[in-house]
Write a protein that holds these residues in place. Structure first.
Motif, PDB file in Angstrom:
ATOM      1  N   ASN A 104       3.469 -10.761  -3.833  1.00 56.80           N
ATOM      2  CA  ASN A 104       3.227 -11.019  -2.408  1.00 56.80           C
ATOM      3  C   ASN A 104       1.772 -11.396  -2.130  1.00 56.80           C
ATOM      4  O   ASN A 104       1.502 -12.211  -1.247  1.00 56.80           O
ATOM      5  N   LEU A 105       0.841 -10.789  -2.891  1.00 60.94           N
ATOM      6  CA  LEU A 105      -0.573 -11.168  -2.712  1.00 60.94           C
ATOM      7  C   LEU A 105      -0.749 -12.654  -2.995  1.00 60.94           C
ATOM      8  O   LEU A 105      -1.418 -13.372  -2.258  1.00 60.94           O
ATOM      9  N   GLU A 106      -0.126 -13.084  -4.070  1.00 62.16           N
ATOM     10  CA  GLU A 106      -0.275 -14.508  -4.425  1.00 62.16           C
ATOM     11  C   GLU A 106       0.330 -15.400  -3.340  1.00 62.16           C
ATOM     12  O   GLU A 106      -0.242 -16.415  -2.966  1.00 62.16           O
ATOM     13  N   ARG A 119     -11.738 -14.846  -5.331  1.00 60.38           N
ATOM     14  CA  ARG A 119     -12.967 -15.629  -5.124  1.00 60.38           C
ATOM     15  C   ARG A 119     -12.693 -16.717  -4.091  1.00 60.38           C
ATOM     16  O   ARG A 119     -12.652 -17.904  -4.427  1.00 60.38           O
ATOM     17  N   PRO A 120     -12.496 -16.309  -2.838  1.00 58.25           N
ATOM     18  CA  PRO A 120     -12.158 -17.320  -1.819  1.00 58.25           C
ATOM     19  C   PRO A 120     -13.398 -18.064  -1.333  1.00 58.25           C
ATOM     20  O   PRO A 120     -14.503 -17.525  -1.366  1.00 58.25           O
ATOM     21  N   ASP A 121     -13.151 -19.270  -0.860  1.00 58.73           N
ATOM     22  CA  ASP A 121     -14.247 -20.086  -0.363  1.00 58.73           C
ATOM     23  C   ASP A 121     -14.362 -19.845   1.146  1.00 58.73           C
ATOM     24  O   ASP A 121     -13.941 -20.675   1.951  1.00 58.73           O
ATOM     25  N   ILE A 122     -14.879 -18.665   1.506  1.00 63.99           N
ATOM     26  CA  ILE A 122     -14.985 -18.337   2.928  1.00 63.99           C
ATOM     27  C   ILE A 122     -16.356 -17.734   3.226  1.00 63.99           C
ATOM     28  O   ILE A 122     -17.124 -17.439   2.318  1.00 63.99           O
ATOM     29  N   LYS A 147      -4.891 -19.774   2.110  1.00 65.05           N
ATOM     30  CA  LYS A 147      -5.766 -20.861   1.649  1.00 65.05           C
ATOM     31  C   LYS A 147      -5.360 -22.183   2.300  1.00 65.05           C
ATOM     32  O   LYS A 147      -6.173 -23.025   2.605  1.00 65.05           O
ATOM     33  N   GLU A 148      -4.048 -22.329   2.504  1.00 64.24           N
ATOM     34  CA  GLU A 148      -3.557 -23.589   3.054  1.00 64.24           C
ATOM     35  C   GLU A 148      -3.747 -23.662   4.572  1.00 64.24           C
ATOM     36  O   GLU A 148      -4.189 -24.664   5.109  1.00 64.24           O
ATOM     37  N   LYS A 149      -3.399 -22.567   5.261  1.00 63.27           N
ATOM     38  CA  LYS A 149      -3.360 -22.632   6.732  1.00 63.27           C
ATOM     39  C   LYS A 149      -4.388 -21.752   7.431  1.00 63.27           C
ATOM     40  O   LYS A 149      -4.459 -21.751   8.659  1.00 63.27           O
ATOM     41  N   GLY A 150      -5.116 -20.944   6.659  1.00 60.59           N
ATOM     42  CA  GLY A 150      -6.049 -20.006   7.295  1.00 60.59           C
ATOM     43  C   GLY A 150      -5.305 -18.770   7.789  1.00 60.59           C
ATOM     44  O   GLY A 150      -4.092 -18.633   7.600  1.00 60.59           O
ATOM     45  N   PHE A 151      -6.034 -17.888   8.458  1.00 61.98           N
ATOM     46  CA  PHE A 151      -5.447 -16.621   8.893  1.00 61.98           C
ATOM     47  C   PHE A 151      -4.271 -16.830   9.846  1.00 61.98           C
ATOM     48  O   PHE A 151      -3.329 -16.039   9.890  1.00 61.98           O
TER      49      PHE A 151
END
Ligand code: BTN
Length: 318
Positions: free
Chosen positions: A244-246, A139-142, A253-257
């Protein structure tokens, strides 16, 4: 109780545990110990019983048993809750329904086989026993147009896990395939529920030809078993993918893509190659030059024009 007995066995390594020890430690009767051991044997655990010595766990089954996957799984979100099915239509569908009813981020659905496995672009994903079929809720905030980046988060996690566990040179074919020796071993189907400017949830669906008999796979596909000439532990691979997903999701989440972009480029099977890309109703051909900061593929067309492609189906021409 079954989990507690397994934990005891694993803590005691290669030693025998007497029925009396188990009954005392878990505060259950000897008859109950025996009943649980029988149940574990039925699931596929090989438990030896020796007169005067007790029980010893000799091997665990290669089955997607949630407790086996969670054992030693060092994550806070991914895989904390696992649903596992012997057979289902599609793990993506189950995960989608769970997420629609409010299931948390990280909830994972696994199946030994799928009857209606879904591939990209309405294709079928052949899902016989021996493969890995998993779907995770996030559930990302994107914004909805950033979903492509998540396919690459998953692809990187899978490629790294295969490499780490098997030593095979898994590569990412933009945007959603993992190849070994130019043959497809894994496909990723990312689905979402969104409003125009907000994602409610994303389902990361991962299908891996693990211990799959390669004779029943489509052409240009392979399995880990075929490449390794031996079976792998699917439980260990799933555990590693969740880990690895985590990790990669945390970096995202911290730095973006841009935090994972270099790693994706390093493992790319696409960059530097001549490719044909079908994107919506157009076909582009040219040299794959780059993956940009939004995860889009940059193609140099024969006219010299740089074409940016946000999503598509890629064929490596040479
Ligand atoms: C593709 O390459 O076309 C994507 C294939 C994705 C298959 C996986 S298997 C687990 C999950 N459940 C599905 O029904 N599909 C995905």
């Amino acid at each position: 109780m079954d989990t507690k007995i397994l934990d005891l066995f694993k803590k005691h390594g290669n030693e025998y545990l007497s029925g009396e020890d188990i009954s005392r430690k878990l505060k259950i009767s000897r008859a109950a110990v025996w009943k649980h051991i029988e149940k574990l044997r039925e699931i596929g655990y090989d438990i030896e019983a020796m007169p005067h010595l007790g029980y010893k766990l000799k091997s665990v089954p290669d089955k997607m048993i949630p407790d086996e996957i969670r054992y030693g799984l060092n994550t806070r979100i991914f895989g904390k809750k696992i649903y596992s099915f012997e057979s289902t239509d599609s793990t993506n569908k189950i995960a989608y329904d769970l997420a629609s009813r409010g299931a948390d981020e990280g909830v994972t659905v696994l199946a030994e086989q799928q009857k209606k496995g879904k591939g990209r672009l309405g294709r079928i994903w052949i899902s016989p026993p021996g493969g890995i079929y998993m779907s995770c809720i996030i559930r990302p905030d994107i914004m909805p147009n950033e979903i492509q980046e998540f396919t690459l988060v998953a692809a990187l996690s899978v490629a790294d896990s295969i490499r780490g566990l098997t030593g095979l040179e898994a590569q990412i074919k933009w945007p959603n395939d993992i190849l070994i020796n130019r043959k497809k071993v894994c496909g990723i189907l990312t689905e979402m529920k969104a409003e125009s400017d907000r994602i409610d949830f994303i389902i990361l669906g991962i299908g891996i030809n693990a211990n799959t008999n390669e004779k029943i796979l489509p052409q240009r596909a392979t399995s880990l078993k075929a490449e390794l000439k031996g079976r792998i532990s699917r439980v260990e691979l799933v555990r590693s993918i969740l880990f690895n997903l985590e990790k990669e999701y945390g970096i995202f989440k911290e730095k973006g893509f841009k935090g994972i972009r270099d790693e994706i480029k390093n493992l790319s099977a696409t960059l530097g190659k001549r490719v044909k890309v079908t994107s919506y109703d157009r076909i582009y051909e040219g040299e794959a030059m780059d993956i940009d900061e939004q995860g889009a593929l940059i193609l140099r067309l024969d006219t010299g024009i740089m074409q940016r492609i946000l999503s598509g189906d890629v064929v490596l021409v040479r």
